[in-house]
Design an enzyme around this catalytic site. Structure first.
Site, PDB file in Angstrom:
ATOM      1  CG  ASN A  42      -0.709 -12.831 -35.100  1.00 12.48           C
ATOM      2  OD1 ASN A  42      -0.362 -13.779 -35.804  1.00 12.48           O
ATOM      3  ND2 ASN A  42      -1.960 -12.386 -35.082  1.00 12.48           N
ATOM      4  CD  GLN A  87      10.454  -3.056 -28.749  1.00  9.28           C
ATOM      5  OE1 GLN A  87      10.206  -4.211 -29.070  1.00  9.28           O
ATOM      6  NE2 GLN A  87      10.369  -2.058 -29.620  1.00  9.28           N
ATOM      7  CG  HIS A  90       5.571  -4.453 -29.835  1.00  9.00           C
ATOM      8  ND1 HIS A  90       4.946  -4.168 -31.013  1.00  9.00           N
ATOM      9  CD2 HIS A  90       6.737  -3.756 -29.859  1.00  9.00           C
ATOM     10  CE1 HIS A  90       5.679  -3.328 -31.721  1.00  9.00           C
ATOM     11  NE2 HIS A  90       6.770  -3.058 -31.041  1.00  9.00           N
ATOM     12  CD  GLU A 154      12.561  -7.364 -32.462  1.00  9.51           C
ATOM     13  OE1 GLU A 154      11.883  -7.160 -33.484  1.00  9.51           O
ATOM     14  OE2 GLU A 154      12.058  -7.579 -31.337  1.00  9.51           O
ATOM     15  CG  HIS A 155      14.447  -3.501 -31.196  1.00  9.87           C
ATOM     16  ND1 HIS A 155      13.342  -4.268 -30.853  1.00  9.87           N
ATOM     17  CD2 HIS A 155      14.238  -3.098 -32.476  1.00  9.87           C
ATOM     18  CE1 HIS A 155      12.509  -4.315 -31.872  1.00  9.87           C
ATOM     19  NE2 HIS A 155      13.024  -3.615 -32.872  1.00  9.87           N
ATOM     20  CG  ASP A 188       9.578   0.409 -34.081  1.00  3.75           C
ATOM     21  OD1 ASP A 188      10.472  -0.387 -34.429  1.00  3.75           O
ATOM     22  OD2 ASP A 188       8.993   0.356 -32.992  1.00  3.75           O
ATOM     23  CD  GLU A 243      33.961 -38.354 -51.991  1.00  3.88           C
ATOM     24  OE1 GLU A 243      33.263 -38.355 -53.024  1.00  3.88           O
ATOM     25  OE2 GLU A 243      33.966 -37.417 -51.173  1.00  3.88           O
ATOM     26  CG  HIS A 248      30.819 -39.027 -58.591  1.00  4.21           C
ATOM     27  ND1 HIS A 248      29.707 -39.792 -58.442  1.00  4.21           N
ATOM     28  CD2 HIS A 248      30.526 -37.800 -58.075  1.00  4.21           C
ATOM     29  CE1 HIS A 248      28.751 -39.072 -57.849  1.00  4.21           C
ATOM     30  NE2 HIS A 248      29.225 -37.854 -57.622  1.00  4.21           N
TER      31      HIS A 248
END
Length: 268
Positions: A42, A87, A90, A154-155, A188, A243, A248
């Site tokens: 949640n 949905q 939910h 989402e779906h 699901d 650079e 380096h």
């Protein structure tokens, strides 16, 4: 419990909510800190995951749940309404969305929503979510696909006469359900498609929970032939100095077979 057994889990923590996220991230009692926390929850679970991200890996910050149905005149209004309510129940913040090329279908779905809500046990929650959902009337399927890709639901359900062709043209979604028979709710409860999916448009750049969430990409290098690597070494020296990173450059120069002119100049 059965899945944990099959997976070979050696411990179970009987706790849920935000406190479970904290326990897994930082460890508690005999439970060590976890490297990865995944799975749905949640708003409090999502908030907790956002706080521990970085302490450990998480799959995503998901929610609220969404479904978008692309439908034409051949679709069944009763079926679409049922899928939207599946949905909507939910969470009051869930988003049921219908995108259709047929105005009469939208009218029929609205009527079905009211009829089904009247006898739905979860109507107090679903009704609030339906109020926040919406329908879009499009002039053609191309426009419907463009809207769906912009939302990145989402779906995504495709309920059109040519559902296979329409499905192949959609790009952004968490889970795709092609044809009237392929109800999102079947995904699901066991058909196979993942139930932990990106929401809020994040499907434009991410996908659902999968084995890839537990895989690290690690790179390595080994050079056995110093002579063959001289071009790479010389390039690295030059790029490092461009650079302004002299350390380096000198680290690369240590791998040159011939002493560099710059080193000779420093030792003279």
């Amino acid at each position: 419990m059965a899945a944990a057994y099959v997976a070979g889990a050696d411990g179970l923590l009987a706790i849920g909510g935000a406190q479970a996220i904290a326990a897994l991230a930082y460890g508690v009692g005999g439970v060590p800190p976890c490297d990865v926390i995944v799975g749905p929850g949640n708003m409090w679970v999502t908030a907790a995951k956002s706080l521990v991200a970085g302490v450990c890996a998480i799959d995503m910050l998901a929610g609220p749940s969404e479904v978008l149905v692309i439908a034409d005149a051949t679709a069944n209004a009763k079926v679409i309404a049922a899928d939207l309510l599946a949905q909507a129940e939910h969470d009051t913040e869930a988003r049921p969305i219908l995108v259709s090329t047929d105005e009469q279908l939208i009218t029929d779905v609205n009527a079905e929503l009211q009829e089904q809500l009247a006898i739905l046990p979860t109507a107090p929650v679903a009704r609030e979510a339906v109020k926040k959902g919406f329908a879009v009337l499009t002039s053609n399927v191309d426009e419907a696909i463009a809207i769906s890709d912009r939302v990145g639901p989402e779906h995504l359900e495709i309920q059109t006469a040519d559902h296979d062709a329409v499905a192949r043209r959609c790009s952004n979604y968490g889970g795709l359900f092609v044809g009237q028979i392929a109800a999102e709710v079947l995904g699901d409860y066991g058909a196979g498609p993942n139930h932990v999916l990106p929401t809020g448009g994040t499907s434009k750049y991410s996908g659902g929970l999968s084995v890839f969430n537990f895989i690290r990409i690690r790179t390595w290098m080994r050079i056995d032939d110093a002579a063959s690597s001289q071009g790479l070494v010389e390039d690295s020296v030059q790029l490092a100095r461009l650079e302004g990173l002299e350390g380096h450059a000198r680290a690369a120069e240590c791998r040159l077979l011939d002493e560099p002119a710059s080193k000779k100049a420093r030792t003279m």
